[in-house]
Design a protein around this motif. Structure first.
Motif, PDB file in Angstrom:
ATOM      1  N   MET A 252       0.857  -1.164   0.000  1.00  0.00           N
ATOM      2  CA  MET A 252       0.000   0.000   0.000  1.00  0.00           C
ATOM      3  C   MET A 252       0.904   1.227   0.000  1.00  0.00           C
ATOM      4  O   MET A 252       1.775   1.371   0.839  1.00  0.00           O
ATOM      5  CB  MET A 252      -0.893  -0.029   1.239  1.00  0.00           C
ATOM      6  CG  MET A 252      -1.993   0.982   1.210  1.00  0.00           C
ATOM      7  SD  MET A 252      -3.195   0.777   2.544  1.00  0.00           S
ATOM      8  CE  MET A 252      -4.177  -0.556   1.921  1.00  0.00           C
TER       9      MET A 252
ATOM     10  N   GLU B  20      -2.542   5.823  -1.170  1.00  0.00           N
ATOM     11  CA  GLU B  20      -3.598   5.009  -0.551  1.00  0.00           C
ATOM     12  C   GLU B  20      -3.684   5.258   0.953  1.00  0.00           C
ATOM     13  O   GLU B  20      -4.778   5.383   1.501  1.00  0.00           O
ATOM     14  CB  GLU B  20      -3.355   3.524  -0.831  1.00  0.00           C
ATOM     15  CG  GLU B  20      -3.532   3.168  -2.294  1.00  0.00           C
ATOM     16  CD  GLU B  20      -2.987   1.797  -2.613  1.00  0.00           C
ATOM     17  OE1 GLU B  20      -3.696   1.056  -3.312  1.00  0.00           O
ATOM     18  OE2 GLU B  20      -1.864   1.473  -2.180  1.00  0.00           O
ATOM     19  N   ILE B  21      -2.537   5.363   1.606  1.00  0.00           N
ATOM     20  CA  ILE B  21      -2.524   5.651   3.050  1.00  0.00           C
ATOM     21  C   ILE B  21      -3.087   7.046   3.295  1.00  0.00           C
ATOM     22  O   ILE B  21      -3.865   7.257   4.242  1.00  0.00           O
ATOM     23  CB  ILE B  21      -1.096   5.541   3.634  1.00  0.00           C
ATOM     24  CG1 ILE B  21      -0.529   4.142   3.450  1.00  0.00           C
ATOM     25  CG2 ILE B  21      -1.074   5.955   5.100  1.00  0.00           C
ATOM     26  CD1 ILE B  21      -1.212   3.057   4.237  1.00  0.00           C
TER      27      ILE B  21
ATOM     28  N   PHE C  62      -3.964  -3.257   8.401  1.00  0.00           N
ATOM     29  CA  PHE C  62      -2.601  -2.970   7.963  1.00  0.00           C
ATOM     30  C   PHE C  62      -1.675  -4.152   8.225  1.00  0.00           C
ATOM     31  O   PHE C  62      -0.760  -4.419   7.453  1.00  0.00           O
ATOM     32  CB  PHE C  62      -2.045  -1.727   8.658  1.00  0.00           C
ATOM     33  CG  PHE C  62      -2.592  -0.424   8.146  1.00  0.00           C
ATOM     34  CD1 PHE C  62      -3.327  -0.339   6.977  1.00  0.00           C
ATOM     35  CD2 PHE C  62      -2.354   0.746   8.845  1.00  0.00           C
ATOM     36  CE1 PHE C  62      -3.816   0.870   6.516  1.00  0.00           C
ATOM     37  CE2 PHE C  62      -2.835   1.965   8.393  1.00  0.00           C
ATOM     38  CZ  PHE C  62      -3.563   2.030   7.224  1.00  0.00           C
TER      39      PHE C  62
ATOM     40  N   VAL D 133       1.774  -3.378   5.527  1.00  0.00           N
ATOM     41  CA  VAL D 133       1.963  -1.930   5.437  1.00  0.00           C
ATOM     42  C   VAL D 133       3.122  -1.514   6.339  1.00  0.00           C
ATOM     43  O   VAL D 133       3.286  -2.065   7.434  1.00  0.00           O
ATOM     44  CB  VAL D 133       0.652  -1.216   5.870  1.00  0.00           C
ATOM     45  CG1 VAL D 133       0.851   0.267   6.022  1.00  0.00           C
ATOM     46  CG2 VAL D 133      -0.447  -1.510   4.870  1.00  0.00           C
TER      47      VAL D 133
ATOM     48  N   ALA E 254       2.703   4.724   7.833  1.00  0.00           N
ATOM     49  CA  ALA E 254       1.241   4.849   7.781  1.00  0.00           C
ATOM     50  C   ALA E 254       0.700   5.677   8.938  1.00  0.00           C
ATOM     51  O   ALA E 254      -0.116   6.583   8.725  1.00  0.00           O
ATOM     52  CB  ALA E 254       0.591   3.464   7.773  1.00  0.00           C
TER      53      ALA E 254
ATOM     54  N   ILE F 264      -1.286   9.252   8.686  1.00  0.00           N
ATOM     55  CA  ILE F 264      -2.638   9.374   9.239  1.00  0.00           C
ATOM     56  C   ILE F 264      -2.679  10.446  10.326  1.00  0.00           C
ATOM     57  O   ILE F 264      -3.593  11.276  10.355  1.00  0.00           O
ATOM     58  CB  ILE F 264      -3.129   8.008   9.772  1.00  0.00           C
ATOM     59  CG1 ILE F 264      -3.378   7.060   8.599  1.00  0.00           C
ATOM     60  CG2 ILE F 264      -4.391   8.164  10.626  1.00  0.00           C
ATOM     61  CD1 ILE F 264      -3.592   5.609   9.004  1.00  0.00           C
TER      62      ILE F 264
END
Length: 186
Positions: free
Chosen positions: A1, A5-6, A122, A127, A132, A136
């Motif tokens: 990923m 996408e994250i 994840f 991931v 990530a 986020i």
């Protein structure tokens, strides 16, 4: 990923925090930068830590359910997305005007429970968890700060729209993961 996408997942996850930030901005008479920083800080931190905790939990079960991990990711993302859309149509809650830890910590935890489930997915998708959670957390920080300002200026007009958008994004990512693992897409 990948990064994009994250980032998209981060935007989807941050919509609950965005909606609460709008509410906080709406309830603040004299908006100051510190109000936006407080919301961004609490929501960003918890949106970052919860996927990490979910990842740690998920990695424990990865070997046992690897053959169905894409279905688990799809189901979790779809359920979270559907719940966000459902919440958008429920009665508006009132906003607490405080920015104290006793108010902000429960709000931050409540808006980041979805991120815990994402962290579990994840673990199944291999991931890079540090990357990530950083993406986020930063995404939620910025979006929450913007939400406080929007709430102060425009009020509740965008709260339910944000929740619907977040739900659609998460459902879409779940479908994408499922289709990729079934070799239908990507």
């Amino acid at each position: 990923m990948g990064f994009l996408e994250i980032l998209i997942i981060g935007v989807g996850l941050s919509m609950d925090a965005f909606a609460v930030s709008i509410c906080k901005g709406l309830s603040t008479r004299m908006l100051k930068l510190k109000h936006a920083l407080i919301c961004g800080g609490y929501f960003g931190f918890f949106q970052g830590i919860m996927p990490f905790l979910g990842y740690v939990l998920g990695i424990q079960f990865k070997d046992k359910i690897e053959s169905i991990d894409h279905w688990i990711a799809f189901i979790l993302l779809a359920l979270i997305g559907i719940n966000m859309i459902k919440e958008a149509f429920e009665d508006e809650e009132t906003c607490n005007t405080e920015f104290s830890p006793k108010v902000m910590i429960p709000l931050a935890i409540a808006t980041s429970i979805d991120a815990l489930a994402i962290g579990v997915t994840f673990a199944f998708l291999n991931v890079n968890i540090l990357s990530a959670v950083s993406i986020i957390a930063c995404t939620t920080f910025v979006i929450s700060m913007i939400g406080v300002k929007i709430g102060h200026v425009f009020g509740m007009k965008y709260k339910s729209k944000a929740e619907i958008a977040g739900g659609i994004i998460l459902i879409g990512m779940g479908i994408k993961i499922l289709l990729e693992h079934l070799h239908i897409f990507g």
